[in-house]
Design an enzyme around this catalytic site. Structure first.
Site, PDB file in Angstrom:
ATOM      1  N   SER A   1      76.002  12.468  33.091  1.00 40.84           N
ATOM      2  CA  SER A   1      76.599  12.103  34.382  1.00 40.84           C
ATOM      3  C   SER A   1      77.383  13.288  34.924  1.00 40.84           C
ATOM      4  CB  SER A   1      77.547  10.920  34.190  1.00 40.84           C
ATOM      5  OG  SER A   1      78.287  10.711  35.374  1.00 40.84           O
TER       6      SER A   1
ATOM      7  N   TYR B   1      84.674   6.379  30.062  1.00 41.62           N
ATOM      8  CA  TYR B   1      83.317   6.719  30.480  1.00 41.62           C
ATOM      9  C   TYR B   1      83.145   8.238  30.564  1.00 41.62           C
ATOM     10  CZ  TYR B   1      79.154   6.970  33.460  1.00 41.62           C
ATOM     11  OH  TYR B   1      77.920   7.260  33.973  1.00 41.62           O
TER      12      TYR B   1
HETATM   13  N1  LIG Z   1      73.331   5.115  38.551  1.00 37.86           N
HETATM   14  C1  LIG Z   1      74.182   6.103  38.628  1.00 37.86           C
HETATM   15  O1  LIG Z   1      74.777   6.350  39.647  1.00 37.86           O
HETATM   16  C2  LIG Z   1      74.458   6.976  37.448  1.00 37.86           C
HETATM   17  C3  LIG Z   1      75.269   8.086  37.603  1.00 37.86           C
HETATM   18  C4  LIG Z   1      75.525   8.886  36.504  1.00 37.86           C
HETATM   19  C5  LIG Z   1      74.977   8.573  35.283  1.00 37.86           C
HETATM   20  N2  LIG Z   1      74.185   7.482  35.146  1.00 37.86           N
HETATM   21  C6  LIG Z   1      73.662   7.196  33.831  1.00 37.86           C
HETATM   22  O2  LIG Z   1      72.284   6.885  33.916  1.00 37.86           O
HETATM   23  C7  LIG Z   1      71.934   6.002  32.876  1.00 37.86           C
HETATM   24  C8  LIG Z   1      71.120   4.858  33.455  1.00 37.86           C
HETATM   25  O3  LIG Z   1      71.855   4.182  34.404  1.00 37.86           O
HETATM   26  P1  LIG Z   1      71.251   3.203  35.519  1.00 37.86           P
HETATM   27  O4  LIG Z   1      71.911   3.537  36.782  1.00 37.86           O
HETATM   28  O5  LIG Z   1      69.795   3.218  35.482  1.00 37.86           O
HETATM   29  O6  LIG Z   1      71.846   1.811  35.026  1.00 37.86           O
HETATM   30  P2  LIG Z   1      71.140   0.457  34.638  1.00 37.86           P
HETATM   31  O7  LIG Z   1      72.245  -0.485  34.258  1.00 37.86           O
HETATM   32  O8  LIG Z   1      70.230   0.029  35.716  1.00 37.86           O
HETATM   33  O9  LIG Z   1      70.331   0.820  33.345  1.00 37.86           O
HETATM   34  C9  LIG Z   1      70.933   0.985  32.084  1.00 37.86           C
HETATM   35  C10 LIG Z   1      70.125   0.206  31.055  1.00 37.86           C
HETATM   36  O10 LIG Z   1      70.689   0.426  29.780  1.00 37.86           O
HETATM   37  C11 LIG Z   1      70.629  -0.788  29.067  1.00 37.86           C
HETATM   38  N3  LIG Z   1      71.619  -0.823  27.996  1.00 37.86           N
HETATM   39  C12 LIG Z   1      72.951  -0.999  28.090  1.00 37.86           C
HETATM   40  N4  LIG Z   1      73.514  -1.015  26.884  1.00 37.86           N
HETATM   41  C13 LIG Z   1      72.529  -0.830  25.981  1.00 37.86           C
HETATM   42  C14 LIG Z   1      72.492  -0.761  24.563  1.00 37.86           C
HETATM   43  N5  LIG Z   1      73.603  -0.885  23.822  1.00 37.86           N
HETATM   44  N6  LIG Z   1      71.300  -0.564  23.978  1.00 37.86           N
HETATM   45  C15 LIG Z   1      70.191  -0.458  24.726  1.00 37.86           C
HETATM   46  N7  LIG Z   1      70.162  -0.530  26.051  1.00 37.86           N
HETATM   47  C16 LIG Z   1      71.329  -0.723  26.690  1.00 37.86           C
HETATM   48  C17 LIG Z   1      70.880  -1.844  30.119  1.00 37.86           C
HETATM   49  O11 LIG Z   1      70.406  -3.113  29.702  1.00 37.86           O
HETATM   50  C18 LIG Z   1      70.146  -1.283  31.315  1.00 37.86           C
HETATM   51  O12 LIG Z   1      68.836  -1.787  31.401  1.00 37.86           O
HETATM   52  C19 LIG Z   1      73.230   5.569  32.215  1.00 37.86           C
HETATM   53  O13 LIG Z   1      73.431   6.302  31.045  1.00 37.86           O
HETATM   54  C20 LIG Z   1      74.266   5.949  33.247  1.00 37.86           C
HETATM   55  O14 LIG Z   1      75.508   6.235  32.680  1.00 37.86           O
HETATM   56  C21 LIG Z   1      73.923   6.683  36.214  1.00 37.86           C
END
Ligand SMILES: NC(=O)c1ccc[n+]([C@@H]2O[C@H](COP(=O)([O-])OP(=O)(O)OC[C@H]3O[C@@H](n4cnc5c(N)ncnc54)[C@H](O)[C@@H]3O)[C@@H](O)[C@H]2O)c1
Ligand SMILES: [Zn+2]
Length: 693
Positions: free
Chosen positions: A570, A583
């Site tokens: 991130s 986080y």
């Molecule tokens: N969306 C954003 O703006 C953003 C920004 C920076 C970083 N990220 C990072 O991108 C990654 C994906 O995020 P996203 O936006 O697609 O979110 P999302 O919530 O749509 O997807 C995350 C997935 O991880 C799964 N998950 C959570 N805990 C888990 C566990 N213990 N074991 C297995 N699976 C688990 C959830 O069920 C979910 O399907 C994350 O690591 C997030 O921190 C996202």
């Protein structure tokens, strides 16, 4: 084999459905029915035809047109455009141009000149087997039960014993023009016959209508099935059991261990994907007294061995199987090269990949490796067909494989080579296997889609069982069920992670790509951050990334084919952000872990890179919950203003979508980034605080 009627083929012909169909549609209907049952013919095997009266587009006269399955394709799933259409009278005139068996291949080019209505479907070399039979409808099938008769030393006598005069017999000859003429002669001399068994190969049947032809094919195959039931009743198959099957759990973990070890030996030039089968029919054969002897004879039907290679590699179950693999595979390659040298002609194509396709493991099952999952699965299905053939043939007589030179001449047939040359270039990630955590979420799913679109097999691992099931089903509908697997896995559980990688190794044979992406987000000022919240961030984001990387590294090292890891970290891992210390800290740990792993993996060709998204709202579950409210509140705006807020905050003034992150993931795991490791790509539409230095 049980002796119940349940083993018999049932007619699925529904006249109410067929009544309104045109003749070509009835041919298609019959073909799809026949191809729907693997006991009738193997995938892609056999062909069907009808001679149909049509109006000539130039003269308006009525002409007879041969509709016959074209080159490639599968009768079970083909559509009308899978048939070639040819003027019957022009095909007949080829007889006068034919110069004899030595010049058979030159006729093939002339089929194009017989094409009716500019149909672009390439004609099959089996066309004359249909054209010259004086019957309206012809089926050519590869039924295991009939090939089992055709592949015995006494196949002529046995065909006569089973069918009397109803079905004739022709000696083995490679399908082509001469076989078409032989069939035509046979039919002229035996007007009572309803079909022919071709030695070592399969069955031809015919009829005046589509339905009659279909019913005859079924009846003739059922006769063979019934005959074998009687002949084999009470006899142990393959000389009885020598090595009992191991318990299911043990078979599965042995496969998960062996498959990456095999992949290590055969992946130098092309990454391959594996398939494991431990069905009852396979276990009976690999555990039998006569395994080595029968496997060495090779498969009989050309369709079988073109997929499986002429013979499989039998692995010794004694001692350390993984340790004895390299020598066994090396010996197989040397044997294959010797076979090529013995049989080659002056104009033969160059030797192809000498590695085995089928690996038989006593007590454990069958493993197949090929350029992609579907090809590996189909190869293993073909070998099961071959096992069925050997079970029947060796139970009633001496089983015979195809003579070596015949096999070679088919395998390296120039027409076969031309077919291979026509195949499209493989996609950039063909043969690669990717494991994606959080695969059911926004960014994970988009990444899976991107990689699958480039030909990779993808395993979606997610804690959310329902979401992963839905995402898997959707991707399978787009890319085919072979290429997609879903599993439930909590990345914070050491045991669950190990199980998930074992399941991946067993499903596809190993691993090339890890996208560590599972995540959550939380926001709270430090004084309000509970230990539970702190630990949850560390557990999922830092420890979870460690656990999946460790398993991936273990697999990568066993395969010795390198590997690519991408962490979805991130912007907040680089840039501190108020009110989200847990986080941010966990994300910073991910970034540093990636750098450490890049150092450690380099000597093994394992690359580790990071993608930093920011504000990817669409499709994200993180952004649909509490995080959304908190972020909106902390910026003092409404939740529906967030997307615009982040767009305006970015340097480029653009919104960032899951597909944008997926694009960076693809770049980093692909060969385009072959020389990048320890790197970070920000995909955030530009943000000065996260510039790297
Ligand atoms: N969306 C954003 O703006 C953003 C920004 C920076 C970083 N990220 C990072 O991108 C990654 C994906 O995020 P996203 O936006 O697609 O979110 P999302 O919530 O749509 O997807 C995350 C997935 O991880 C799964 N998950 C959570 N805990 C888990 C566990 N213990 N074991 C297995 N699976 C688990 C959830 O069920 C979910 O399907 C994350 O690591 C997030 O921190 C996202
Ligand atoms: Zn055939």
């Amino acid at each position: 084999m049980s002796d119940t009627r349940a083993n018999r083929l049932q007619s699925l012909w529904d006249e109410a459905r067929a009544a309104g169909m045109s003749e070509p549609e009835r041919l298609l209907y019959r073909s799809n029915l026949l191809g729907s049952d693997k006991r009738i013919t193997n995938f892609g095997g056999g062909n069907t035809s009808a001679k149909v009266e049509e109006s000539d587009p130039l003269t308006g006269e009525s002409v007879t047109v041969l509709w016959v399955k074209g080159s490639g394709g599968d009768i079970g799933t083909m559509k009308l455009d899978g048939f070639a259409t040819l003027y019957q009278d022009k095909l007949e005139r080829l007889r006068a141009l034919y110069r004899g068996p030595a010049h058979e291949d030159e006729i093939v080019d002339l089929y194009n000149h017989c094409t009716f209505r500019l149909n672009p479907r390439a004609t099959s070399i089996d066309t004359p087997l249909h054209a010259f039979l004086p019957y309206r409808h012809v089926d050519h099938m590869h039924p295991d039960a009939v090939i089992a008769i055709a592949a015995t030393a006494r196949s002529r006598e046995l065909t006569q014993a089973v069918y009397g005069d109803e079905i004739g017999w022709l000696p083995w000859r490679r399908p082509g023009f001469q076989l078409g003429l032989d069939l035509s002669d046979f039919a002229a001399r035996n007007p009572q016959a309803k079909g022919v068994v071709l030695e070592s190969h399969g069955l031809f049947t015919w009829g005046d209508t589509a339905q009659e032809c279909y019913e005859t094919s079924l009846r003739i195959i059922n006769t063979a099935i019934g005959w074998f039931e009687t002949q084999l009743a009470g006899k142990p198959a393959f000389g009885g059991e020598k090595r009992p099957a191991r318990p299911a759990q043990e078979r599965s973990s042995l496969a998960a261990e062996l498959m990456p070890a095999i992949r290590a030996q055969i992946g130098a030039h092309e990454h391959k994907v594996g398939h494991f089968d431990d069905s009852a029919a396979v276990l009976e054969f690999v555990g039998s007294e006569r395994l080595e002897e029968l496997a060495a004879l090779g498969t009989s039907c050309p369709d079988h061995f073109l997929r499986t290679k002429i013979r499989p590699l039998v692995l010794s179950p004694d001692g350390d199987m993984t340790a004895s693999l390299p020598a066994a595979i090396e010996a197989y390659r040397a044997d294959y090269a010797a076979y090529y040298e013995r049989c080659r002609h002056a104009d033969s194509p160059a030797m192809r990949d000498p590695n085995p396709v089928i690996y038989l493991v006593p007590g454990v099952g069958l493993i197949a490796f090929a350029k992609d999952k579907a090809t590996a699965r189909i190869a293993s299905e073909f070998y099961v067909n071959a096992i069925n053939v050997m079970r029947g043939a060796s139970g009633v007589d001496t089983y015979r494989g195809l003579p070596e030179q015949e096999a070679f001449d088919i395998e390296y047939w120039l027409l076969e080579e031309a077919k291979l040359q026509r195949m499209p270039k493989p996609k950039s990630l063909a043969g690669r296997i990717a494991f994606i955590t959080g695969g059911a979420g926004g960014i994970g799913r988009a990444s899976a889609e991107r990689l699958a679109g480039e030909g990779a097999c993808v395993v979606l691992a997610d804690i959310d069982a329902q979401a992963v099931e839905a995402a898997t089903a959707e991707l399978a509908a787009r890319f085919g069920a072979d290429q997609v697997r879903g599993l439930t896995c909590d990345v914070t559980s050491e045991e669950a992670v190990a199980d998930a990688f074992r399941a991946t190794a067993q499903a596809y044979g190993g691993l090339d790509i890890l996208v560590s992406n599972a995540g959550i987000a939380s926001a709270a000022r430090v004084e309000d951050t509970t230990l539970a919240v702190w630990n949850r961030n560390i557990d999922i984001l830092a420890t979870g990334y460690f656990l999946v990387s460790r398993e991936a590294f273990r697999l990568f090292r066993r395969q010795a084919l390198g590997g690519a890891v991408v962490f979805i970290a991130s912007k907040n891992g680089l840039a501190a952000s108020p009110g989200a210390s847990a986080y941010c800290t966990a994300k910073a740990a991910e970034i540093h872990l990636a750098r450490c792993l890049a150092l450690e993996g380099a000597d093994a060709g394992i690359r580790v890179n990071t993608v930093n998204p920011d504000a990817v709202l669409r499709g994200s579950k993180i952004w649909s919950g509490e995080w959304r409210e908190q972020r909106a509140a902390s910026s003092r705006i409404g939740e529906d203003e967030l997307e615009e807020h982040y767009r305006m905050r970015s340097l480029l003034k653009r919104s960032v979508y899951p597909e944008d992150i997926a694009e960076a993931v693809y770049f980093l795991v692909s060969d385009y980034a072959a020389k990048s490791t320890g790197n970070i790509i920000n995909v955030d539409a530009g943000n000065q605080i996260s510039f790297t230095r």
